[in-house]
Design a protein around this motif. Structure first.
Motif, PDB file in Angstrom:
ATOM      1  N   CYS A 274       0.794  -1.234   0.000  1.00  0.00           N
ATOM      2  CA  CYS A 274       0.000   0.000   0.000  1.00  0.00           C
ATOM      3  C   CYS A 274       0.823   1.279   0.000  1.00  0.00           C
ATOM      4  O   CYS A 274       0.249   2.364  -0.128  1.00  0.00           O
ATOM      5  CB  CYS A 274      -0.919   0.009   1.219  1.00  0.00           C
ATOM      6  N   GLY A 275       2.131   1.191   0.156  1.00  0.00           N
ATOM      7  CA  GLY A 275       2.929   2.408   0.142  1.00  0.00           C
ATOM      8  C   GLY A 275       4.335   2.166   0.655  1.00  0.00           C
ATOM      9  O   GLY A 275       4.595   1.202   1.378  1.00  0.00           O
ATOM     10  N   PHE A 276       5.231   3.073   0.263  1.00  0.00           N
ATOM     11  CA  PHE A 276       6.632   2.948   0.661  1.00  0.00           C
ATOM     12  C   PHE A 276       7.293   4.304   0.645  1.00  0.00           C
ATOM     13  O   PHE A 276       7.000   5.156  -0.199  1.00  0.00           O
ATOM     14  CB  PHE A 276       7.373   2.008  -0.301  1.00  0.00           C
ATOM     15  N   LEU A 277       8.199   4.502   1.612  1.00  0.00           N
ATOM     16  CA  LEU A 277       8.966   5.736   1.702  1.00  0.00           C
ATOM     17  C   LEU A 277      10.358   5.395   2.231  1.00  0.00           C
ATOM     18  O   LEU A 277      10.495   4.635   3.188  1.00  0.00           O
ATOM     19  CB  LEU A 277       8.280   6.716   2.659  1.00  0.00           C
ATOM     20  N   SER A 278      11.378   5.946   1.609  1.00  0.00           N
ATOM     21  CA  SER A 278      12.745   5.775   2.091  1.00  0.00           C
ATOM     22  C   SER A 278      13.298   7.136   2.482  1.00  0.00           C
ATOM     23  O   SER A 278      13.244   8.085   1.700  1.00  0.00           O
ATOM     24  CB  SER A 278      13.625   5.138   1.010  1.00  0.00           C
ATOM     25  N   THR A 279      13.816   7.230   3.694  1.00  0.00           N
ATOM     26  CA  THR A 279      14.352   8.482   4.220  1.00  0.00           C
ATOM     27  C   THR A 279      15.834   8.308   4.529  1.00  0.00           C
ATOM     28  O   THR A 279      16.187   7.566   5.448  1.00  0.00           O
ATOM     29  CB  THR A 279      13.618   8.890   5.518  1.00  0.00           C
ATOM     30  N   PRO A 280      16.723   8.940   3.779  1.00  0.00           N
ATOM     31  CA  PRO A 280      18.157   8.762   4.038  1.00  0.00           C
ATOM     32  C   PRO A 280      18.583   9.439   5.333  1.00  0.00           C
ATOM     33  O   PRO A 280      18.021  10.460   5.732  1.00  0.00           O
ATOM     34  CB  PRO A 280      18.819   9.414   2.820  1.00  0.00           C
ATOM     35  N   TYR A 281      19.578   8.854   5.979  1.00  0.00           N
ATOM     36  CA  TYR A 281      20.158   9.478   7.147  1.00  0.00           C
ATOM     37  C   TYR A 281      21.114  10.582   6.718  1.00  0.00           C
ATOM     38  O   TYR A 281      21.873  10.396   5.752  1.00  0.00           O
ATOM     39  CB  TYR A 281      20.962   8.477   7.975  1.00  0.00           C
ATOM     40  N   PRO A 282      21.135  11.715   7.422  1.00  0.00           N
ATOM     41  CA  PRO A 282      22.179  12.712   7.160  1.00  0.00           C
ATOM     42  C   PRO A 282      23.532  12.133   7.591  1.00  0.00           C
ATOM     43  O   PRO A 282      23.615  11.244   8.444  1.00  0.00           O
ATOM     44  CB  PRO A 282      21.768  13.900   8.042  1.00  0.00           C
TER      45      PRO A 282
ATOM     46  N   ALA B 242       1.236  10.586   5.574  1.00  0.00           N
ATOM     47  CA  ALA B 242       0.873  11.791   4.819  1.00  0.00           C
ATOM     48  C   ALA B 242       1.019  11.556   3.323  1.00  0.00           C
ATOM     49  O   ALA B 242       0.159  11.979   2.527  1.00  0.00           O
ATOM     50  CB  ALA B 242       1.751  12.961   5.265  1.00  0.00           C
ATOM     51  N   LEU B 243       2.101  10.893   2.926  1.00  0.00           N
ATOM     52  CA  LEU B 243       2.345  10.630   1.507  1.00  0.00           C
ATOM     53  C   LEU B 243       1.235   9.793   0.894  1.00  0.00           C
ATOM     54  O   LEU B 243       0.780  10.059  -0.225  1.00  0.00           O
ATOM     55  CB  LEU B 243       3.689   9.912   1.347  1.00  0.00           C
ATOM     56  N   GLU B 244       0.780   8.781   1.627  1.00  0.00           N
ATOM     57  CA  GLU B 244      -0.228   7.865   1.093  1.00  0.00           C
ATOM     58  C   GLU B 244      -1.655   8.291   1.411  1.00  0.00           C
ATOM     59  O   GLU B 244      -2.603   7.654   0.954  1.00  0.00           O
ATOM     60  CB  GLU B 244       0.022   6.447   1.628  1.00  0.00           C
ATOM     61  N   GLY B 245      -1.814   9.373   2.195  1.00  0.00           N
ATOM     62  CA  GLY B 245      -3.154   9.833   2.546  1.00  0.00           C
ATOM     63  C   GLY B 245      -3.914   8.836   3.400  1.00  0.00           C
ATOM     64  O   GLY B 245      -5.131   8.657   3.239  1.00  0.00           O
ATOM     65  N   VAL B 246      -3.214   8.185   4.315  1.00  0.00           N
ATOM     66  CA  VAL B 246      -3.793   7.134   5.158  1.00  0.00           C
ATOM     67  C   VAL B 246      -4.009   7.668   6.568  1.00  0.00           C
ATOM     68  O   VAL B 246      -3.115   8.305   7.138  1.00  0.00           O
ATOM     69  CB  VAL B 246      -2.873   5.891   5.183  1.00  0.00           C
TER      70      VAL B 246
END
Length: 375
Positions: free
Chosen positions: A45-53, A90-94
């Motif tokens: 249903c959705g995926f997000l990848s957030t890189p570490y600084p 927020a990205l997937e509107g869930v």
């Protein structure tokens, strides 16, 4: 906890879950949303990848081996995971209240199953409070305490994804460490017929090498390795590590090969060092085939390493069956591990087995995980 609903076709209860993964590459947080019954029904249903600084990645690396400011890093790690959950929703509107559970892997900083020790840092109670959602954590501990390897944990999810293929497959995850799930194509074969183990290094050694030599996070598409030459004698020395003769199931600490690798690349130009370490990862995977009960008809590559063209070419040259990126099957090859931890969290809630004798050497199929509620 509220269940998400019933599948209209099967009538089975399904759950909506978020999986959070920070792997041995330590490059960031993968967050995935799935709906599943904890068995054969899986909807991505959705995926997000957030890189570490870079500064946080350095702090994370500083506590490897269970040293340094572990509590401070664990707190920051958890806050970053909470932010990833909010961003994914927020990205997937869930709606947040539609989520039944979060599967939180944390960050492995020590893995010594032979001593019945594995350490994943993270603060599940804090994550539950910050997100307002139930959190399943410590998914490896019960397995290790029972004498299992505690890794890999993803094979039961790989089986759910591949059960309709009708062929014997090897699902290869190319993260910091490589791991493979051999799954029998016999439709009557249950999860107890899986075999899984860590193959050896995947991205970790070459990532660390490139960072030390070039100040880059990784060898993008294998460009540095492509310009180098593989020293066969040095490669043979790397492959002489006793780990490769140990029968599976078996697992590795991220830094198991570090000293041997540092000796191997000493005095080599950057290009040759990258080529050697990339070849080591590919050759280690090829050695895994000797342990399969019968040959795989296809290899399926997941994880960041599948983006390395040189590594994928080396694998294709060494393996006895074709290898394809997971994306060719309609999967998101970057999301599979995070999805797996959502799936494992659902199975943990249900009391279903997460690990099996053939996947971690645990004596009997075993559930695991600890549940942390927001109240």
């Amino acid at each position: 906890m509220t269940t998400h609903g019933d599948d209209r076709v099967s009538g089975k209860r399904t759950y909506r879950a978020i999986g959070l993964m920070s792997g041995t590459s330590m490059d960031g947080i993968d967050a995935a949303l799935i709906e599943s019954d904890g068995d054969g029904i899986v909807q991505r249903c959705g995926f997000l990848s957030t890189p570490y600084p870079d500064d946080f990645r350095a702090r994370l690396q500083s506590v490897m081996g269970e040293v340094g400011d572990i509590s401070g890093v664990a707190s920051e790690l958890t806050e970053r995971h909470a932010a990833a959950v909010s961003s994914l929703l927020a990205l997937e509107g869930v709606a947040r209240d539609s989520i039944d559970v979060i599967g939180f892997h944390g960050q492995t900083i020590l893995h010594e199953p032979e001593r019945r020790r594995t350490v994943q840092i993270g603060m599940p109670d804090l994550l539950a409070r910050e997100t307002g959602l139930p959190v399943v954590f410590d998914l490896r501990l019960a397995d290790v305490a029972a004498g299992g390897e505690g890794a890999p944990l993803v094979p039961v999810y790989h089986r759910a994804l591949t059960r309709e293929l009708g062929s014997t497959v090897a699902v290869l995850n190319l993260g910091g460490v490589g791991n493979v799930s051999w799954i029998d194509g016999n439709q009557a074969a249950g999860p107890e017929h899986m075999l899984a183990f860590d193959t050896g290094p995947a991205n970790a050694l070459v990532d660390d090498f490139v960072q030390a030599r070039r100040g880059a996070r990784f060898d993008a598409e294998g460009a540095l390795a492509a310009a180098g030459h593989v020293d066969d004698l040095r490669l043979a020395d790397l492959l002489s590590d006793p780990y490769f003769d140990k029968p599976p199931p078996k697992s590795l600490d991220r830094d198991h090969f570090v000293r041997r690798a540092k000796r191997a690349v000493e005095g080599l130009p950057d290009e040759d060092g990258a080529a050697l370490l990339t070849a080591f990862s590919a050759a280690a995977v090829a050695l895994a085939e000797r342990w399969f009960p019968h040959p795989a008809e296809q290899w399926i590559a997941c994880g960041g390493g599948r983006h390395n063209r040189v590594l994928m070419t080396m694998l294709a040259e060494r393996l006895s069956a074709p290898i394809v990126p997971a994306d060719t099957l309609g999967w998101n090859g970057d999301a599979v591990e995070a999805e797996a931890f959502a799936y494992l969290a659902i199975r943990s809630l249900q009391g279903k087995p997460l690990t099996f004798p053939g996947t971690t050497r645990v004596p009997v199929p075993l559930t695991g995980g600890t549940l942390h509620r927001p109240d």
